[in-house]
Design a protein around this motif. Structure first.
Motif, PDB file in Angstrom:
ATOM      1  N   LYS A  17      30.362  33.893  42.589  1.00  0.00           N
ATOM      2  CA  LYS A  17      29.586  34.162  43.805  1.00  0.00           C
ATOM      3  C   LYS A  17      30.500  34.459  44.986  1.00  0.00           C
ATOM      4  O   LYS A  17      30.163  35.277  45.855  1.00  0.00           O
ATOM      5  CB  LYS A  17      28.690  32.967  44.129  1.00  0.00           C
ATOM      6  CG  LYS A  17      27.657  32.647  43.060  1.00  0.00           C
ATOM      7  CD  LYS A  17      26.724  33.811  42.821  1.00  0.00           C
ATOM      8  CE  LYS A  17      25.680  33.461  41.771  1.00  0.00           C
ATOM      9  NZ  LYS A  17      24.764  34.595  41.489  1.00  0.00           N
ATOM     10  N   THR A  18      31.657  33.835  45.022  1.00  0.00           N
ATOM     11  CA  THR A  18      32.583  34.054  46.134  1.00  0.00           C
ATOM     12  C   THR A  18      33.222  35.439  46.063  1.00  0.00           C
ATOM     13  O   THR A  18      33.291  36.161  47.071  1.00  0.00           O
ATOM     14  CB  THR A  18      33.671  32.969  46.149  1.00  0.00           C
ATOM     15  OG1 THR A  18      33.054  31.671  46.225  1.00  0.00           O
ATOM     16  CG2 THR A  18      34.601  33.163  47.326  1.00  0.00           C
ATOM     17  N   ARG A  19      33.697  35.812  44.886  1.00  0.00           N
ATOM     18  CA  ARG A  19      34.372  37.101  44.725  1.00  0.00           C
ATOM     19  C   ARG A  19      33.387  38.260  44.596  1.00  0.00           C
ATOM     20  O   ARG A  19      33.738  39.406  44.891  1.00  0.00           O
ATOM     21  CB  ARG A  19      35.276  37.087  43.496  1.00  0.00           C
ATOM     22  CG  ARG A  19      36.428  36.096  43.582  1.00  0.00           C
ATOM     23  CD  ARG A  19      37.323  36.201  42.349  1.00  0.00           C
ATOM     24  NE  ARG A  19      37.926  37.517  42.256  1.00  0.00           N
ATOM     25  CZ  ARG A  19      37.788  38.331  41.209  1.00  0.00           C
ATOM     26  NH1 ARG A  19      37.048  37.951  40.180  1.00  0.00           N
ATOM     27  NH2 ARG A  19      38.371  39.504  41.182  1.00  0.00           N
ATOM     28  N   GLY A  20      32.189  37.973  44.126  1.00  0.00           N
ATOM     29  CA  GLY A  20      31.215  39.042  43.918  1.00  0.00           C
ATOM     30  C   GLY A  20      31.526  39.903  42.718  1.00  0.00           C
ATOM     31  O   GLY A  20      31.095  41.049  42.652  1.00  0.00           O
ATOM     32  N   ALA A  21      32.289  39.381  41.768  1.00  0.00           N
ATOM     33  CA  ALA A  21      32.670  40.139  40.572  1.00  0.00           C
ATOM     34  C   ALA A  21      32.769  39.172  39.401  1.00  0.00           C
ATOM     35  O   ALA A  21      32.959  37.964  39.578  1.00  0.00           O
ATOM     36  CB  ALA A  21      33.999  40.860  40.774  1.00  0.00           C
ATOM     37  N   GLU A  22      32.627  39.718  38.208  1.00  0.00           N
ATOM     38  CA  GLU A  22      32.711  38.929  36.981  1.00  0.00           C
ATOM     39  C   GLU A  22      33.754  39.547  36.072  1.00  0.00           C
ATOM     40  O   GLU A  22      33.564  40.654  35.542  1.00  0.00           O
ATOM     41  CB  GLU A  22      31.347  38.876  36.280  1.00  0.00           C
ATOM     42  CG  GLU A  22      31.369  38.245  34.894  1.00  0.00           C
ATOM     43  CD  GLU A  22      31.961  36.839  34.908  1.00  0.00           C
ATOM     44  OE1 GLU A  22      32.564  36.455  33.896  1.00  0.00           O
ATOM     45  OE2 GLU A  22      31.832  36.141  35.930  1.00  0.00           O
TER      46      GLU A  22
END
Length: 209
Positions: A147-152
């Protein structure tokens, strides 16, 4: 007799004409090469354009903004439950081994069975609690980082594993934190390498060619 045959032929011809089978009497071979100008090729069995039967889109309709793959929050429940069950099974087997080893001098009796059963229960609960706690910390860190980075990606996996090891061993001081972080980093790096092994092999083959 001839009249009967004639009337039979007339009735047959009338029924054939009614159902569209009469007329010129073209065979399938004659009609096979006739182009259908302005028409789509239809299925001889369903009388439906076969192109409408081909699914070129997704089979399921996803909600607006939903991903096609499950995120870390959805996988967290499976991860925690799977680790608890794995820990319980491993702990039960370990408890059975320890129980048989500690009571090998005793004869088969009720006290020995009770002691072995207590060891199996204690070890199963201990390992289930340990692996379940690690899975809970790992899943929580993974969701927060995602959620913090916005990437998986694999960076989330490695970071979550490292932070899990550090927090789990934080009671052992700086040396314990370093050992826990190194263990988490190693395990998650191996896991990420295993997941991307086929992609890495394909990339190396393309570079060699």
């Amino acid at each position: 007799m001839e009249g009967g045959g004639g009337s039979g032929n007339k009735s047959t011809g009338g029924l054939a004409g009614f159902f569209g089978a009469g007329g010129a009497g073209y065979s399938n071979a004659d009609l096979a090469g006739v182009p259908l100008t302005g028409m789509n090729p239809l299925s001889p069995y369903l009388n439906v354009d076969p192109r409408y039967l081909v699914q070129d889109t997704d089979e399921f309709i996803l909600p607006t903004g939903a991903n096609k793959t499950r995120g870390r929050f959805e996988l967290a429940f499976f991860t925690i439950g799977g680790c608890c069950m794995t820990g319980a099974a491993f702990g039960a087997m370990n408890g059975l081994r320890l129980g048989l080893k500690e009571t090998q001098s005793m004869a088969w009796s009720k006290p020995r069975n009770v002691q072995i059963l207590n060891m199996v229960t204690r070890q199963g609960a201990l390992w289930a609690n340990t692996l379940g706690s690690l899975a809970l910390l790992y899943s929580a860190f993974g969701v927060i980082i995602e959620k913090t980075r916005g990437a998986e990606d694999d960076l989330n996996t490695v970071a979550a594993g490292t932070m899990t090891g550090m927090l789990y061993k934080c009671t052992g001081g700086l040396r314990g934190i370093a050992r826990g972080g190194l263990a988490g980093l190693t395990l998650t790096s191996l896991y990420a390498l295993y997941n991307n092994w086929e992609h890495m092999k394909g990339s190396l083959l393309q570079q060699s060619l």
